[in-house]
Design a protein around this motif. Structure first.
Motif, PDB file in Angstrom:
ATOM      1  N   LEU A 147       0.862  -1.241   0.043  1.00  0.00           N
ATOM      2  CA  LEU A 147       0.124  -0.098  -0.010  1.00  0.00           C
ATOM      3  C   LEU A 147       0.873   1.226   0.167  1.00  0.00           C
ATOM      4  O   LEU A 147       0.462   2.246  -0.691  1.00  0.00           O
ATOM      5  N   LEU A 148       1.874   1.468   0.684  1.00  0.00           N
ATOM      6  CA  LEU A 148       2.840   2.455   0.744  1.00  0.00           C
ATOM      7  C   LEU A 148       3.396   2.509  -0.448  1.00  0.00           C
ATOM      8  O   LEU A 148       3.450   3.722  -1.033  1.00  0.00           O
ATOM      9  N   ALA A 149       3.690   1.743  -1.159  1.00  0.00           N
ATOM     10  CA  ALA A 149       4.130   1.771  -2.622  1.00  0.00           C
ATOM     11  C   ALA A 149       3.259   2.148  -3.436  1.00  0.00           C
ATOM     12  O   ALA A 149       3.682   2.754  -4.585  1.00  0.00           O
ATOM     13  N   ASN A 150       2.078   2.131  -3.220  1.00  0.00           N
ATOM     14  CA  ASN A 150       1.112   2.517  -4.156  1.00  0.00           C
ATOM     15  C   ASN A 150       0.390   4.038  -3.774  1.00  0.00           C
ATOM     16  O   ASN A 150      -0.505   4.501  -3.902  1.00  0.00           O
ATOM     17  N   GLY A 151       1.417   4.558  -2.808  1.00  0.00           N
ATOM     18  CA  GLY A 151       1.106   6.022  -2.295  1.00  0.00           C
ATOM     19  C   GLY A 151      -0.146   5.822  -1.151  1.00  0.00           C
ATOM     20  O   GLY A 151      -0.564   6.977  -1.005  1.00  0.00           O
ATOM     21  N   ILE A 152      -0.306   4.801  -0.697  1.00  0.00           N
ATOM     22  CA  ILE A 152      -1.392   4.994   0.455  1.00  0.00           C
ATOM     23  C   ILE A 152      -0.853   4.881   1.770  1.00  0.00           C
ATOM     24  O   ILE A 152      -0.464   3.787   2.000  1.00  0.00           O
ATOM     25  N   ASP A 153      -0.640   5.878   2.671  1.00  0.00           N
ATOM     26  CA  ASP A 153       0.098   5.833   3.953  1.00  0.00           C
ATOM     27  C   ASP A 153      -0.963   5.770   5.009  1.00  0.00           C
ATOM     28  O   ASP A 153      -0.721   5.676   6.477  1.00  0.00           O
ATOM     29  N   THR A 154      -2.464   6.170   4.919  1.00  0.00           N
ATOM     30  CA  THR A 154      -3.468   6.172   5.855  1.00  0.00           C
ATOM     31  C   THR A 154      -4.151   4.961   5.815  1.00  0.00           C
ATOM     32  O   THR A 154      -5.157   4.664   4.804  1.00  0.00           O
TER      33      THR A 154
END
Ligand code: FES
Length: 491
Positions: A81-88
């Motif tokens: 998810l972080l790699a896809n720009g999702i951090d929340t």
């Protein structure tokens, strides 16, 4: 207040105000490992990427709140998810403040999501494979855009939900209570009940819980002495903190990266006949056995002696807004990096250790812009609405603001005293260290004649060297990290 903005050219990724980032950001989060290896042939990050065989990593498709995303097979979902720009990934229970992964090792709850119908799954522990379905929970309509965040703005000075509205009479209070009950809790139950698990009984001479350097060394020594050893660790790999090190290590005179060193120790344990269970959490211990939960089943391990070498808990420490997504322990930054994900394009590191230096160098090899705190400076707070956009540092020359999209905060570690507590040692609050410790009287001795505690998990007033001869007859030994050298572990 002076502002230390990075040079415009250095900021490769435009900031967004929300929690979703730009598509450039998404691709930038995946490290170009081929470029790292080509441009820095002597760098330890190259060795780590060679060892991880990222070239041959397969991709798979996962879904997050209905969106199709790419992931690498076997990586933690939080990293996908972080790699896809999702951090929340989640929201705090009461104020619905945004939460994101902080530790990347199952230690903080910032990544609780519903995965394939299982609520409250830690996305940093669950692994990616084709078809995994991840959903945010306790938020409406999603963790990234949760209208219930209004609670945080409505009650800026907190509120006591037990007594709120009491003064307006029982009717209003009843309405409020029923509303609060609906809002509270974490996730909803799975649609299907899981089958009961019959525990598998195992007998051994020594159970070693925790396979960091100390646990690895102890398990090997016990096996070499002819004892039957069962060794468990809740992580899928051995090494504990050491595995995320971005420094070189030595094995039989040869220079190796940390994951390689750890796996060499694992191979040695297996060659010695140690029964090693990974992804296996020792969650409760009793006088007659220890309950270990693996992905598939429960184990009931009966051992003549138990060694709890399960190290410490870690956090980012106390500073304003320390719960914003985009704030990680320094170790989590290193952990993500060694698996090919860069947590941000501009990263502030607040630590000052050799490991921080090694991490800063490795990050710079990925073209990240790295900021460090100056001597005497401390982190006063993080800035940002949805996620981190900067940090305020205070030092001898005053206050300054640094623009960054991620903070790697110096690890604050507190001893994991819980299993020692279950074994009968009294947990005590240490006001100086601001944590709980396992109370010991002298040289690691405790209220229980057969239980010893050594290392930072014991009381700070107990400064005498542990009585190693006496610990040999103990049925439980709990130890913390810095005793690794005494147990023979070496890099
Ligand atoms: S528990 Fe998953 S990031 Fe901390």
């Amino acid at each position: 207040m002076p502002t230390d903005h990075s040079a415009p050219g250095a900021l490769r990724i435009a900031r967004t105000r929300g929690t979703m980032r730009t598509s450039d950001d998404m691709t930038a989060r995946r490290v170009d490992h081929r470029a790292v290896r080509a441009q820095h042939p002597e760098g330890v990050l190259r060795a780590v990427y060679d060892y991880a065989a990222l070239d041959s990593a397969q991709t798979c498709g996962i879904r997050y709140d209905g969106r199709a995303l790419d992931a690498r097979v076997g990586e933690p979902l939080a990293l996908s998810l972080l790699a896809n720009g999702i951090d929340t990934l989640s929201r705090s229970v009461k104020f619905h403040r945004p939460r994101g992964p902080m530790c990347l090792r199952g230690n903080c709850e910032g990544c609780l999501t519903r995965v394939d119908d299982d609520p409250n799954t830690m996305a940093c522990v669950a692994r990616a494979h084709d078809g995994r379905e991840i959903r945010s929970q306790n938020a409406f309509p999603s963790a990234e855009l949760d209208v219930l965040r209004i609670t945080d703005w409505f009650f800026p000075k907190s509120f006591d939900h037990h007594h709120l509205m009491v003064r307006y009479g029982p009717a209003i209070n009843q309405v409020m209570q029923s509303f609060a009950r609906k809002m509270a809790g974490l996730g909803t139950l799975p649609t299907r009940a899981s089958e009961p698990m019959a525990p598998l009984a195992m007998d051994c001479d020594v159970l070693v819980v925790g396979l960091g350097p100390a646990g690895l060394a102890l398990a090997a020594q016990c096996a070499q002495a002819g004892l039957k050893v069962v060794a468990v660790d809740e992580e899928p790999d051995v090494g504990g903190f050491l595995r995320d090190s971005l420094q070189w290590h030595t094995h039989e005179g040869a220079r190796v990266c940390a994951p390689a060193w750890c796996d060499l120790q694992l191979a040695k344990l297996r060659a010695l006949g140690v029964s090693v269970r990974l992804g296996a959490a020792a969650c409760a211990t009793f006088d007659d056995g220890t309950l270990v939960i693996t992905g598939e089943r429960a184990l009931w391990v009966r051992a003549r002696a138990r060694v709890f070498a399960n190290g410490s808990h870690e956090s980012v420490g106390n500073f304003e807004n320390n719960d914003l997504p985009g704030i990680y322990t320094e170790r989590a930054v290193a952990r993500a990096l060694r698996q090919g994900v860069r947590v941000g394009a501009t990263v502030l590191l607040t630590g000052g250790s050799d490991e921080t230096d090694a991490l800063a160098l490795a990050l710079s090899h990925t073209d990240a812009t790295v900021h460090r705190v100056q001597p005497g400076e401390t982190l006063r707070g993080a800035k940002g609405m949805g996620d981190v956009s900067g940090a305020v540092l205070v030092g001898p020359k005053g206050e300054r603001t640094v623009s960054c999209d991620a903070i790697g905060a110096e690890n604050v570690r507190t001893p994991a005293f819980e299993l020692a507590g279950q074994a009968g040692v009294e947990p005590r609050a240490s006001l100086t260290r601001r944590c709980f410790v396992a109370h010991s009287h002298e040289a690691g001795r405790t209220e229980r004649r057969d239980v010893f505690v050594v290392g930072s998990v014991r009381s700070e007033g107990d400064t005498r060297e542990p009585d190693w001869d006496a610990t040999v007859s103990a049925s439980v030994i709990a130890l913390c990290k810095e005793t690794a050298a005494q147990t023979g572990a070496s890099r």
